[in-house]
Every structure is written in C-alpha cells, then in structure tokens.
Design a protein around this motif. Sequence first.
Motif, mmCIF file in Angstrom:
data_model
loop_
_atom_site.group_PDB
_atom_site.id
_atom_site.type_symbol
_atom_site.label_atom_id
_atom_site.label_comp_id
_atom_site.label_asym_id
_atom_site.label_seq_id
_atom_site.Cartn_x
_atom_site.Cartn_y
_atom_site.Cartn_z
ATOM 1 N N ILE A 119 0.845 -1.210 0.000
ATOM 2 C CA ILE A 119 0.000 0.000 0.000
ATOM 3 C C ILE A 119 0.876 1.255 0.000
ATOM 4 C CG2 ILE A 119 -2.006 -1.098 1.074
ATOM 5 C CD1 ILE A 119 -1.073 0.012 3.775
ATOM 6 N N GLU A 120 2.149 1.070 -0.389
ATOM 7 C CA GLU A 120 3.103 2.160 -0.605
ATOM 8 C C GLU A 120 3.431 2.952 0.659
ATOM 9 O OE1 GLU A 120 1.605 4.437 -3.877
ATOM 10 O OE2 GLU A 120 1.930 2.809 -5.323
ATOM 11 N N TYR A 121 3.546 2.245 1.773
ATOM 12 C CA TYR A 121 3.982 2.879 3.018
ATOM 13 C C TYR A 121 5.331 2.336 3.471
ATOM 14 C CZ TYR A 121 -0.166 5.636 4.084
ATOM 15 O OH TYR A 121 -1.158 6.595 4.065
ATOM 16 N N TYR A 122 5.980 1.568 2.626
ATOM 17 C CA TYR A 122 7.308 1.030 2.933
ATOM 18 C C TYR A 122 8.034 0.785 1.625
ATOM 19 C CZ TYR A 122 10.945 -2.146 4.654
ATOM 20 O OH TYR A 122 12.139 -2.737 4.949
ATOM 21 N N LYS A 123 9.316 1.179 1.561
ATOM 22 C CA LYS A 123 10.070 1.053 0.318
ATOM 23 C C LYS A 123 11.371 0.268 0.486
ATOM 24 C CE LYS A 123 8.264 5.379 -1.596
ATOM 25 N NZ LYS A 123 8.587 6.727 -2.155
ATOM 26 N N GLY A 124 11.581 -0.285 1.675
ATOM 27 C CA GLY A 124 12.827 -1.010 1.914
ATOM 28 C C GLY A 124 12.756 -2.466 1.512
ATOM 29 N N SER A 125 13.728 -3.228 1.966
ATOM 30 C CA SER A 125 13.798 -4.655 1.665
ATOM 31 C C SER A 125 12.852 -5.429 2.574
ATOM 32 C CB SER A 125 15.222 -5.183 1.872
ATOM 33 O OG SER A 125 16.134 -4.485 1.043
ATOM 34 N N GLU B 168 13.898 -2.999 13.308
ATOM 35 C CA GLU B 168 14.032 -1.546 13.347
ATOM 36 C C GLU B 168 13.355 -0.876 12.153
ATOM 37 O OE1 GLU B 168 14.985 2.265 14.526
ATOM 38 O OE2 GLU B 168 14.950 0.374 15.647
ATOM 39 N N SER B 169 13.622 -1.387 10.943
ATOM 40 C CA SER B 169 13.002 -0.782 9.753
ATOM 41 C C SER B 169 11.489 -1.010 9.761
ATOM 42 C CB SER B 169 13.622 -1.345 8.475
ATOM 43 O OG SER B 169 13.506 -2.749 8.418
ATOM 44 N N THR B 170 11.050 -2.119 10.342
ATOM 45 C CA THR B 170 9.604 -2.384 10.456
ATOM 46 C C THR B 170 8.973 -1.380 11.412
ATOM 47 O OG1 THR B 170 10.022 -4.749 10.122
ATOM 48 C CG2 THR B 170 7.866 -4.132 10.970
ATOM 49 N N ARG B 171 9.641 -1.137 12.531
ATOM 50 C CA ARG B 171 9.130 -0.173 13.516
ATOM 51 C C ARG B 171 8.968 1.217 12.894
ATOM 52 N NH1 ARG B 171 10.964 3.832 16.238
ATOM 53 N NH2 ARG B 171 13.132 3.467 15.579
ATOM 54 N N VAL B 172 9.991 1.650 12.159
ATOM 55 C CA VAL B 172 9.941 2.975 11.525
ATOM 56 C C VAL B 172 8.761 3.058 10.558
ATOM 57 C CG1 VAL B 172 11.134 4.553 9.949
ATOM 58 C CG2 VAL B 172 12.418 3.389 11.755
ATOM 59 N N GLU C 94 5.337 3.037 12.554
ATOM 60 C CA GLU C 94 5.097 4.311 13.226
ATOM 61 C C GLU C 94 4.759 5.405 12.221
ATOM 62 O OE1 GLU C 94 8.440 5.136 15.702
ATOM 63 O OE2 GLU C 94 7.879 3.641 17.209
ATOM 64 N N ASP C 95 5.431 5.392 11.077
ATOM 65 C CA ASP C 95 5.142 6.376 10.024
ATOM 66 C C ASP C 95 3.710 6.211 9.523
ATOM 67 O OD1 ASP C 95 5.964 8.429 8.031
ATOM 68 O OD2 ASP C 95 5.645 6.788 6.614
ATOM 69 N N PHE C 96 3.314 4.960 9.321
ATOM 70 C CA PHE C 96 1.950 4.662 8.862
ATOM 71 C C PHE C 96 0.928 5.136 9.891
ATOM 72 C CE2 PHE C 96 -1.573 1.458 8.775
ATOM 73 C CZ PHE C 96 -2.124 1.809 7.552
ATOM 74 N N GLN C 97 1.150 4.817 11.149
ATOM 75 C CA GLN C 97 0.198 5.181 12.203
ATOM 76 C C GLN C 97 0.110 6.689 12.405
ATOM 77 O OE1 GLN C 97 2.052 2.743 15.212
ATOM 78 N NE2 GLN C 97 0.498 1.128 15.035
ATOM 79 N N LYS C 98 1.249 7.368 12.350
ATOM 80 C CA LYS C 98 1.259 8.826 12.550
ATOM 81 C C LYS C 98 0.570 9.548 11.400
ATOM 82 C CE LYS C 98 5.355 8.850 15.505
ATOM 83 N NZ LYS C 98 6.807 9.141 15.619
ATOM 84 N N LYS C 99 0.731 9.026 10.192
ATOM 85 C CA LYS C 99 0.046 9.639 9.045
ATOM 86 C C LYS C 99 -1.460 9.461 9.165
ATOM 87 C CE LYS C 99 3.806 9.573 5.678
ATOM 88 N NZ LYS C 99 4.353 8.976 4.432
ATOM 89 N N ASN D 295 0.233 3.296 21.929
ATOM 90 C CA ASN D 295 0.061 2.190 20.977
ATOM 91 C C ASN D 295 0.832 2.390 19.674
ATOM 92 O OD1 ASN D 295 -1.642 0.749 22.685
ATOM 93 N ND2 ASN D 295 -3.463 1.858 21.965
ATOM 94 N N ILE D 296 1.506 3.538 19.550
ATOM 95 C CA ILE D 296 2.320 3.770 18.359
ATOM 96 C C ILE D 296 3.483 2.766 18.358
ATOM 97 C CG2 ILE D 296 3.840 5.385 17.155
ATOM 98 C CD1 ILE D 296 0.958 6.194 16.940
#
Length: 208
Positions: free
Chosen positions: A152-158, A164-168, A171-176, A189-190
Amino acid sequence: MPEDPNITVARFNFKQAIVVAIITGLTTLGGTLLTMQSGKSDDTPDFNNDLEDCQEQLQQASASLENAITISSLRDISNIYFGQDANEQAVKNTIRELISTSELYKKDSQHYMHKLFRLKKLMLANGGNINVRVSNANKEACGLIQDLLKGIEYYKGSIDGNVESTRVAVEDFQKKLNNFTPGYFEEQNIGIVGKKTFNAILEHYERS
C-alpha cells in the motif's frame, strides 16, 4: 491380509528406476572426471575449465540426489494417496495433481489477502498484536508487515524482517493516519500492530 511383496515391487518399479537413473548418472559423471584426469595433456588448454564445469555439475547432481524422495518416503506417500490396485499411470496422474496443488498454493500465498491472513494468525498467537518496538519482535511477522505496507506504498525497503526498519514503517503509517483522524492511535500504541493497524492496512488495500 499382508500385502503380496510382488505387488509392492511392481508398484514401485518405475520409482526405483528414477532413483537408479540418478545414481547411474552420477556414477557416469564421476567416471568421466576420472577419465579426464588420467588423460590430461599439455595440448588441452580448456581442460581446467571443463573439469571445473564437470565438478560443478557433479555437486549439483549430488545435491539433487540428497533432496530426492526415497523409496521409503514414496511408499509412505503411496499408502496415503494410492490404492493397492493403482497402476503406474494412476500414480503419475496423482503426483501431477499434487504438484499442481502445491504450485497453486505457492501462487495463492503471494496474494495480499493471504499475507494478511498469515499476519492475523501470528498476531493471535502473540496475544493479539505484534510489538515492533521490542528488539525480539517476531521476524516472520515483521517481514509480513513490511510486505503488506509495501503493497500500500507505506514502505520502500527490503522485505527482510528487520525489526528496526519495520518499527519505523509502522510508526510512520500510524502517525500519518493520526494526521487524518486525530487520536485514532493513542500515543502508547504507536509502534504496536494490533487490531486497529490491521484494519487500517486492510482498508487501504481495499481502496487501492
């Protein structure tokens, strides 16, 4: 009534032939290598390359043989899927159906909804959520979360299950989402993938 050993031998004849063929192929290839080594001469400039190629093929064939289904395993499969009166063609047809079913499952397992279902199972097994704020978060679940957010285009990494990259990404998804619906995720709950996050991912997918 005990099974007639002659019937058992007949039923597995063609399977044994496959294993024998593999072993024969390995033996032949090994003999070729020995012959090449004994016949080495200075006027064969490509000998080393040919030998390396043959050795590589021998290693690949050996690995294939190690992963091959044994006669014992085939007998177990036979007892489950085939009747005593099954002929060679019936056995082949059933094996083809099993392979086809396996390929279909592999294809379905790549579907977005199937991945969501797998994540849901992991969440339930973990008390209803996946906490990606902790370093020992389930790696399989993290990989699924990465994959789902990427869809759904909220993550662009491997897709590697890195916590750690999952957490980032989470959190980005939830904050948006909180920017659109203030207070949708409470601060404590973030970073935790629970029911609300799961439903939000599903909703984004259905709208895309």
